[in-house]
Structure formats: structure tokens, C-alpha cells
Design an enzyme around this catalytic site. Structure first.
Site, PDB file in Angstrom:
ATOM      1  N   GLU A   1      -2.709   8.310  -6.285  1.00 33.80           N
ATOM      2  CA  GLU A   1      -2.569   7.569  -7.540  1.00 33.80           C
ATOM      3  C   GLU A   1      -3.446   8.197  -8.621  1.00 33.80           C
ATOM      4  OE1 GLU A   1      -3.230   3.398  -6.769  1.00 33.80           O
ATOM      5  OE2 GLU A   1      -1.368   3.219  -5.614  1.00 33.80           O
TER       6      GLU A   1
ATOM      7  N   HIS B   1       0.442   0.378 -10.022  1.00 34.01           N
ATOM      8  CA  HIS B   1      -0.420  -0.414  -9.140  1.00 34.01           C
ATOM      9  C   HIS B   1      -1.038  -1.592  -9.896  1.00 34.01           C
ATOM     10  CE1 HIS B   1      -3.021  -0.168  -5.251  1.00 34.01           C
ATOM     11  NE2 HIS B   1      -2.719  -1.413  -5.575  1.00 34.01           N
TER      12      HIS B   1
ATOM     13  N   ARG C   1       0.836  -1.191   0.000  1.00 34.33           N
ATOM     14  CA  ARG C   1       0.000   0.000   0.000  1.00 34.33           C
ATOM     15  C   ARG C   1       0.879   1.252   0.000  1.00 34.33           C
ATOM     16  NH1 ARG C   1      -3.707  -2.145  -1.840  1.00 34.33           N
ATOM     17  NH2 ARG C   1      -5.822  -2.427  -1.028  1.00 34.33           N
TER      18      ARG C   1
END
Length: 307
Positions: free
Chosen positions: A263, A281, A234
């Protein structure tokens, strides 16, 4: 008709998952624009939903209160830090979640990062594209000391994949797993020992108050200058400002990150550091993993609505 809203772009564009969800819930709505939904836009999108399939979108008190018809949040993925679980319980909203459903995808990517960093694959590939012929082949993974912080589903899968490489595996977790460590020849140590002894440090913890900025300038000062740091867990576990300084100063040999506090990330200076591998990601986003995560989310909806 039961109304299901899917926020995840990855789920929404997968034809297999769309077909399967529509088979059970014909009134489903998908995020076909691939937009990052948040705030008022998320509230508008989820209005009148009976159930939602979410990825990384934050389901906090404000969002939840704005969807009075909401009965279940089905998770597309494994992390639950973006959902106010306590408030959901108080509102009798069910959480559909299957732990470890994407563990192989994330673990394989973590192993890939280890080899790429050690063998200089990322750096020399980029150099060659710019006309630089650098024959520095780096180091083998075999026999190295790997430190794993967080030995849950993904951490255990990384340990399994490391088996043929005969690494010395150091582990740290808040849960007592001494029997597992013994059976898998892992050495339980403190976090400080992982930082100071490991050739590679990889993080596989949830993000909470205890892990926020777990990797910071103080910890990076303990890391050997020849060592590497990996985060596929994370954003927020690594203090990226401290990581940027450590990379630029040569305090560590390199890093690989797949997750960010915001993000997509906007710090171009950070992203362009030569010995930082940065990916968008995608750790849990192999095709097989996307299908497994989606089917898991659908199954929780089916079970709840008894379709």
C-alpha cells in the site's frame, strides 16, 4: 516524562485525538508528515519511545529490538497481523487492543460496495463522466445470496445491516457459532459452497497462513460469472494477479477491494479495470471510527501507565 510516538497519519492529523493524547502524555510525538514509516525510518522515529500508537506499521523482531525502552504497543485499529505478538510476550511488551472498535465503519462500506456493484453505480458513473449514457441499472440487493467468510465482529455487523434486504446469508468461520447462525437465519456452509452459490462474496477474516490467497484462480473458477467479490479485510487474502485475470476475462462480474498487499498499490492496469471498485484502505476510517479507534488506543496507554 513518558514518551509516546504515534505512527498513524490518520490519528496524527485528528485534532480531537491529538488534544486528548497530549492532555495525558504531553511528550507525545505525531507523524505530522503523513509518511509511511517502515524499516530504518520507523526505527529512527520510534527511538526512545516508552509507548507507541501504531496503525499498519510492521512491528517485527528487528523493530522491537531497536526500541529498548518500549513497554506497550497500543493499536490504532483492529488487525494484529502486523505485530509479532509472540516476540512481544517474550519481551514483556504489553499490547493494547480493542476488538471490533471500527466494525460499523467497515460493515457500512461493505454494504455500500454490494449496492454499488449490483446496481452498476460505479461503472455507469465513470462512463457518464466520459460521455457515455448507459441506462443499465443492474440488480437489487434484496433477495440475493450473500456469502460471508469470517463471522467475527465485522462479519456479524454486515449480517445485521443486511437484515432489511431479506438476503439468503451463507456463512463460514473456523469457530462453531451454530446458535448465532440459528438466531440470525444464517446458513453454515463450506467455503466451496460460498464461492459456487453466492451472488456476492465478502471476506472478513484476519490474514494468516490459512487465509493467504484464500481467493485465488482455483476458487474464482467456482464463482458464477454473474457474481461479485469484496475484500475489506486484509491485502493478501485475495491473489490480485488472479483477480485481475478473472476480471479481464469476464470470469466474474466485478469486485471491490479496499486493501492491498503493498500500500499504496502500483499496478495501474489493475486499478483501471472498469468493473473493479478500488479504495485506499478507508474501510475503518469514517470520522466516528477514527475517533473511537484513537480513544481506544489512548485508554490502553492510560491504563498501562496509570495516568
Amino acid at each position: 516524562m513518558i514518551k509516546i510516538c504515534v505512527t498513524s497519519p490518520s490519528f496524527s492529523k485528528n485534532e480531537v485525538l491529538r488534544e486528548e493524547l497530549l492532555r495525558w502524555f504531553p511528550g507525545s510525538i505525531f507523524n505530522d508528515n503523513g509518511e509511511r514509516l517502515e524499516g530504518n525510518r520507523l526505527i529512527e522515529y520510534l527511538s526512545h519511545a516508552d509507548g507507541v500508537v501504531i496503525g499498519l506499521e510492521k512491528m517485527n523482531k528487528t523493530i522491537i529490538d531497536s526500541i529498548p525502552s518500549l513497554k506497550i504497543i497500543s493499536k490504532f485499529g483492529v488487525g494484529l497481523d502486523n505485530i509479532d505478538l509472540t516476540y512481544c510476550r517474550s519481551k514483556n511488551i504489553r499490547i493494547g487492543w480493542t476488538p471490533g472498535v471500527n466494525k460499523l465503519s467497515v460493515a457500512e462500506m461493505t454494504l455500500s460496495f454490494m449496492i454499488m456493484l449490483l446496481r452498476n453505480l460505479y461503472t455507469t458513473s465513470n462512463q457518464l463522466k466520459n460521455g457515455v449514457w448507459n441506462k443499465s441499472g443492474g440488480l437489487n440487493l434484496t433477495g440475493k445470496t450473500v456469502g460471508i467468510i469470517g463471522v467475527g465482529n465485522i462479519g456479524k455487523e454486515v449480517i445485521r445491516l443486511l437484515g432489511p434486504f431479506k438476503c439468503r446469508v451463507l456463512v463460514n468461520d473456523i469457530i462453531d457459532q451454530s446458535e448465532y447462525y440459528k438466531d440470525n437465519e444464517c446458513i453454515e456452509v463450506s467455503k466451496d459452497e460460498i464461492f459456487s452459490q453466492s451472488d456476492i462474496i465478502t471476506i472478513h477474516t484476519p490474514l494468516d497462513e490459512s487465509t493467504k490467497y484464500l481467493v485465488n484462480s482455483e476458487m474464482m473458477n467456482k464463482i458464477k460469472k454473474t457474481s461479485f467479490v469484496i475484500n475489506t479485510a486484509r491485502g493478501g487474502i485475495i491473489n490480485m494477479a488472479d483477480l485481475k485475470k478473472a476480471l479481464k476475462d469476464g470470469a466474474i462480474a466485478g469486485a471491490a477491494v479496499d486493501v492491498y498487499e503493498g500500500e499504496p498499490p502500483v499496478d495501474r492496469e489493475l486499478l483501471c479495470i472498469p468493473n473493479l471498485i478500488c479504495t485506499p484502505h478507508i474501510g475503518g476510517n469514517s470520522y466516528e471510527s477514527v475517533v473511537s479507534m484513537g480513544r481506544s488506543a489512548i485508554s490502553h496507554l492510560q491504563e498501562f501507565f496509570k495516568t
